[in-house]
Every structure is written in C-alpha cells, then in structure tokens.
Design an enzyme around this catalytic site. Sequence first.
Site, PDB file in Angstrom:
ATOM      1  N   HIS A 278      -0.693  -7.381   4.730  1.00 36.61           N
ATOM      2  CA  HIS A 278      -1.226  -7.670   4.179  1.00 36.61           C
ATOM      3  C   HIS A 278      -2.960  -7.667   3.896  1.00 36.61           C
ATOM      4  O   HIS A 278      -3.459  -6.155   3.280  1.00 36.61           O
ATOM      5  CB  HIS A 278      -1.109  -8.871   2.928  1.00 36.61           C
ATOM      6  CG  HIS A 278      -2.113  -9.160   1.825  1.00 36.61           C
ATOM      7  ND1 HIS A 278      -1.360  -8.740   0.367  1.00 36.61           N
ATOM      8  CD2 HIS A 278      -2.781  -9.843   1.506  1.00 36.61           C
ATOM      9  CE1 HIS A 278      -2.315  -8.820  -0.262  1.00 36.61           C
ATOM     10  NE2 HIS A 278      -2.849  -9.347  -0.027  1.00 36.61           N
ATOM     11  N   GLU A 279      -3.267  -8.549   4.219  1.00 35.97           N
ATOM     12  CA  GLU A 279      -4.789  -8.637   5.175  1.00 35.97           C
ATOM     13  C   GLU A 279      -5.261  -7.232   5.090  1.00 35.97           C
ATOM     14  O   GLU A 279      -6.645  -6.636   5.095  1.00 35.97           O
ATOM     15  CB  GLU A 279      -5.015  -9.819   5.918  1.00 35.97           C
ATOM     16  CG  GLU A 279      -5.065 -10.729   4.770  1.00 35.97           C
ATOM     17  CD  GLU A 279      -5.098 -11.563   4.375  1.00 35.97           C
ATOM     18  OE1 GLU A 279      -6.282 -11.129   3.572  1.00 35.97           O
ATOM     19  OE2 GLU A 279      -4.253 -12.266   3.557  1.00 35.97           O
TER      20      GLU A 279
ATOM     21  N   HIS B 268     -10.905  -1.570   1.939  1.00 37.87           N
ATOM     22  CA  HIS B 268     -12.708  -1.342   1.548  1.00 37.87           C
ATOM     23  C   HIS B 268     -13.015   0.294   2.350  1.00 37.87           C
ATOM     24  O   HIS B 268     -14.263   0.847   1.822  1.00 37.87           O
ATOM     25  CB  HIS B 268     -13.266  -2.512   2.888  1.00 37.87           C
ATOM     26  CG  HIS B 268     -14.145  -2.766   3.477  1.00 37.87           C
ATOM     27  ND1 HIS B 268     -15.146  -3.404   3.912  1.00 37.87           N
ATOM     28  CD2 HIS B 268     -15.679  -1.901   2.219  1.00 37.87           C
ATOM     29  CE1 HIS B 268     -16.242  -3.455   3.993  1.00 37.87           C
ATOM     30  NE2 HIS B 268     -16.597  -2.577   3.039  1.00 37.87           N
TER      31      HIS B 268
ATOM     32  N   HIS C 109      -6.503  -4.737   2.513  1.00 37.47           N
ATOM     33  CA  HIS C 109      -7.715  -5.163   2.059  1.00 37.47           C
ATOM     34  C   HIS C 109      -8.565  -4.142   2.828  1.00 37.47           C
ATOM     35  O   HIS C 109      -9.603  -4.304   2.635  1.00 37.47           O
ATOM     36  CB  HIS C 109      -7.859  -6.577   1.859  1.00 37.47           C
ATOM     37  CG  HIS C 109      -7.067  -7.003   1.333  1.00 37.47           C
ATOM     38  ND1 HIS C 109      -7.450  -7.164  -0.376  1.00 37.47           N
ATOM     39  CD2 HIS C 109      -6.250  -8.764   1.193  1.00 37.47           C
ATOM     40  CE1 HIS C 109      -6.983  -7.800  -1.004  1.00 37.47           C
ATOM     41  NE2 HIS C 109      -6.669  -8.976  -0.269  1.00 37.47           N
TER      42      HIS C 109
END
Length: 236
Positions: free
Chosen positions: A96-97, A104, A100
Amino acid sequence: MGGLIIIGIVFMVIGMIVQWRLKSKFTEYSQVGLMNGMSGAEIASQMLRDNGIYDVRITQVEGMLTDHYNPADKTVNLSADVYHGRSVSAAAVAAHECGHAVQHKVAYAPLKMRSALVPVVQVCSNILNFFNMAMMFIGGFIFYNQGLVSTTILTVLVAANLGVTLFAMITLPVEFDASRRALAWVEQRGVVNRNEYGMAKDALQWAALTYVVAALGALANLLYYASLLLGRRSDD
C-alpha cells in the site's frame, strides 16, 4: 455548543470502534505467514523495482500502524512489524505504501492536490486547535453574541473547517487508489495466494474506513459551523 459536542462524541466513538477493528485485523493477519516468506521490506523493494522506481528509500520507523510514504524526501517508511514481518499484514501495508510511491511517479492528480494542501490544512488545524483551547476558558458565549466579533469568528471557523474537510475528502481517492494498486500488484506478482489476497484486501479496506470516518467527521463539523453562520446572518 450542544450540537458540536454531540458530533464530536459520535465520531469519536465511531473512530475508536473502527481503529479497534483495524488493529485487531492487522494483529490477526500478522499471525498468518506468507507462503513465499518475503518480508515487508523485500516486498516494498520488489514493488518499487517492478514499477521502475529506483530513487525511493525504504526506512524503518517506530510505532504500530505508523507506516507512510513521504513524497518530500521520497521514502517509504515502514514500522518494525511491517519492515521485518513476513505476514499478510506486512505484505498489505508495504505494498500500500509503495502504491503511494507509484502515484508520485505517475503524478497522480489527487496526491498532488493533497500535497499542495498540506500547508493550508496545517494552518486550518492550528486555528481549530486554538479555538478549542480558547473554548475551555471563555465558554460558548461568542456563539450567542449578536455582534460583529461573533460573526467574524464563525466565518474564520467555517473557512478553517472547509480546509480540513477538503484535505480529508481528497485523501479518500488517494488512499483507495493506493490500495487498488497494491492489491493488483501482489496478485499479479504472485506475492500472495488466493486466501492471503482476501485477508490483505480485508485489512486494507478497514484501513481505508478510518479515512472515511475522518472525512465524514470533518464534513459534519463544517456543516455545523456553516449552519450557525447562515443562521447568524439571517438574523442580522
């Protein structure tokens, strides 16, 4: 002020229930080891490489469920249990991280908007914190004072709550999209089997629900203050 107190209590209770459920889910799934035996850090590294991302560092941070991606210094920050863990929970959070980080890289619009709003929401949060502290000492008479000062304060509070609400609302697509990217990758890459995929999806859905509760709470506060301001102006 009775309405504001009720709103605060209702969403505080709901938030506590969701947080409790989230922690219980992550604790449960942290006991389920991945069939492939990969750690969260290894999964994060693999997902970044598969997406052509080589300028993002993976670091370890203290705490539980403190995992986050920092676009300012391009770091995927994983808690110890996720960084070293070889469980379904660790896989879900790490992916999940990294979702991100992928956002980006591709300049995902909601993430760019949320990042741009960070300074604004910090100011708005400081205003609301100051007001809440002031209310402990001066009470709620400002809401019943028909003068200009009261109307001005309400206008500032509406503006501050609007900033917080916009940030909370924009956060929703950012978090849901990161989970979507994570789940698609772990399934396609074979990081998890069918049963593990279901558990990872369940964990991320509960995590997303915490943001939904926060957004609804922010919206309820905004509507409350807006109704007070509109009522004050209609009396003028």
